[in-house]
Design an enzyme around this catalytic site. Structure first.
Site, mmCIF file in Angstrom:
data_model
loop_
_atom_site.group_PDB
_atom_site.id
_atom_site.type_symbol
_atom_site.label_atom_id
_atom_site.label_comp_id
_atom_site.label_asym_id
_atom_site.label_seq_id
_atom_site.Cartn_x
_atom_site.Cartn_y
_atom_site.Cartn_z
ATOM 1 N N HIS A 293 2.398 20.935 51.705
ATOM 2 C CA HIS A 293 1.593 22.126 51.969
ATOM 3 C C HIS A 293 1.902 22.712 53.350
ATOM 4 O O HIS A 293 1.977 23.932 53.507
ATOM 5 C CB HIS A 293 0.102 21.780 51.863
ATOM 6 C CG HIS A 293 -0.387 21.621 50.463
ATOM 7 N ND1 HIS A 293 -0.046 20.551 49.672
ATOM 8 C CD2 HIS A 293 -1.198 22.410 49.695
ATOM 9 C CE1 HIS A 293 -0.635 20.669 48.487
ATOM 10 N NE2 HIS A 293 -1.330 21.792 48.470
ATOM 11 N N HIS A 336 -3.918 14.224 54.304
ATOM 12 C CA HIS A 336 -2.671 13.771 54.918
ATOM 13 C C HIS A 336 -2.982 13.169 56.287
ATOM 14 O O HIS A 336 -3.965 13.539 56.935
ATOM 15 C CB HIS A 336 -1.683 14.940 55.100
ATOM 16 C CG HIS A 336 -0.893 15.256 53.873
ATOM 17 N ND1 HIS A 336 0.196 14.518 53.473
ATOM 18 C CD2 HIS A 336 -1.041 16.247 52.956
ATOM 19 C CE1 HIS A 336 0.695 15.043 52.363
ATOM 20 N NE2 HIS A 336 -0.038 16.078 52.026
ATOM 21 N N ASP A 340 2.006 13.167 59.123
ATOM 22 C CA ASP A 340 2.578 13.914 57.999
ATOM 23 C C ASP A 340 2.673 15.400 58.321
ATOM 24 O O ASP A 340 3.688 16.047 58.063
ATOM 25 C CB ASP A 340 1.725 13.736 56.745
ATOM 26 C CG ASP A 340 1.603 12.283 56.332
ATOM 27 O OD1 ASP A 340 2.402 11.468 56.804
ATOM 28 O OD2 ASP A 340 0.700 11.974 55.537
#
Length: 407
Positions: A293, A336, A340
């Site tokens: 994302h 996350h 990340d």
């Protein structure tokens, strides 16, 4: 095409039109608006002026190409009866040769005109043959189609790897969430991940509009597919080699076996069709290092800010706000780890900047090192001769009956 016979009478607006014709739209504001360059001052410009303050153009390729265009314009404007002597005196006027910038100039009372220029056209290596390089940018739609096929295959591979890593996700009771300074400090917001995807959708619609109206939309879309595919291919490797424990107990993830290969392929197809988004009802586990994302948010933001005019400050600010808020929502949802998101932002921005630096440095595109280490880049960019200008046009032609009525 602007004529050269009356260059000295050109206004700044006519100089701007000439710059756009030569493919230097990015410098219209600098030369014509900020420094009010008209026809007379255009004929006086030299490569040294382009390199030095106050102009100081940032890209060597643009400096060389613009200097060559200026030399051709100055040569065409110079009178054919200019004497060929190296020095002559005529009252208060003086002329002498100036070979400082690789051409044969005559400087008379501080105004340089070109009498003989060695026209060296830039060449590019493509498909084993050298080709002439000009500022004209060809769309090369077949390459754009190949880039679309590439990114589609990469997304399919990513979906399949996500199925594999879901089977290997560590058990939450044996491997609890790792310590994370942000996740441990900020309480979880349940709806935040959907908001992150909403930010990505907003950026996607903005970029879609930019691509639709941009004159060189084919090149932009090809670069988007190439970069997005390369980053997600790298993400497949990082996801597969190391499995991190889930970042939050709310995820309730455990290793899930999908049985035979066909079950895995069906699950991968489902992830691919739903684009791995939670707002489409897709929930996956184990695909943490690094955040997909964040990659999408950052890549869309950088394409919007790179391929729109610099003076569109409101749009650029909105794009960055959506990018940063999207990243915050990913972390606030505890979907996350912080590492990340950080690595996803760093890798995406570096690859974007490296790619565009190489693409704008024409001399490197066709070197042997580029063809060996960056074969896809060398293939896609071999016929792009520098920065892509921010030029826009209406993408749809008028219907025939409208042309008849108007004409």
């Amino acid at each position: 095409m602007l004529g050269c016979s009356g260059v000295q009478a050109w206004s700044s607006k006519q100089v701007a039109d000439w710059l756009r014709e030569q493919g230097f739209s990015a410098y219209v504001d600098l030369l014509c608006t900020q420094h009010r360059v008209d026809g007379t001052s255009l004929l006086c410009l030299t490569e040294h002026d382009l390199r030095s303050p106050p102009l100081q153009l940032p890209l060597l390729g643009d400096i060389k190409r613009l200097a060559l265009a200026l030399r051709k314009l100055q040569r065409q404007h110079s009178p054919s009866h200019t004497p060929s002597t190296d020095f002559r005196a005529n009252g208060s006027k003086y002329c002498y040769r100036n070979d400082r910038f690789g051409g044969d100039y005559r400087q008379c009372n501080g105004v340089a005109t070109v009498t003989a220029v060695m026209e060296q056209h830039c060449h590019g290596y493509s498909n084993g043959k050298y080709k002439h390089r000009w500022s004209q940018l060809e769309p090369e739609g077949w390459k754009t189609i190949l880039s679309l096929v590439y990114v589609t295959l990469v997304f399919g591979i990513t979906s399949f790897v996500m199925v594999l890593v879901h089977e290997r996700v560590p058990d939450m009771h044996t491997y609890p969430p790792l310590p994370d300074i942000f996740l441990d400090s900020v309480p979880r917001i349940p709806w935040a991940f959907v908001m992150a995807e909403a930010c990505a959708l907003a950026l996607g619609y903005i970029l879609l509009l930019v691509l639709l109206l941009h004159k060189h939309r084919s090149i932009l879309f090809r670069r988007l597919c190439s970069l997005m595919g390369s980053v997600f291919l790298l993400r497949c490797v990082t996801m597969f080699v190391t499995s991190l424990s889930v970042p939050g107990n709310h995820l309730q993830c455990s290793g899930k076996m999908y049985g035979d290969i066909w079950s895995k392929l069906l699950r991968a197809l489902e992830i691919w069709v739903r684009m791995g988004m939670s707002m489409t009802g897709m929930h996956t586990c184990g695909d943490y290092m690094f955040s997909g994302h964040t990659v999408v948010l950052t890549m869309l933001n950088f394409f919007i800010t790179e391929y729109t005019p610099r003076k569109w400050h409101i749009l650029h600010t909105l794009s960055w706000v959506l990018n940063l808020f999207g990243i915050f929502f990913i972390l606030a949802a505890h979907e996350h780890y912080s590492i990340d998101v950080f690595l996803a932002f760093y890798i995406t921005t570096r690859l974007f900047l490296y790619y565009h630096t190489l693409a704008n440095t024409h001399a490197y595109q066709h070197s042997r090192r580029a063809r060996i280490w960056f074969p896809m880049f060398s293939f896609f960019e071999c016929n792009v001769s520098g920065p892509v200008p921010s030029e826009y046009c209406w993408p749809f032609s008028r219907p025939a009956f409208m042309k008849t009525l108007i004409g």
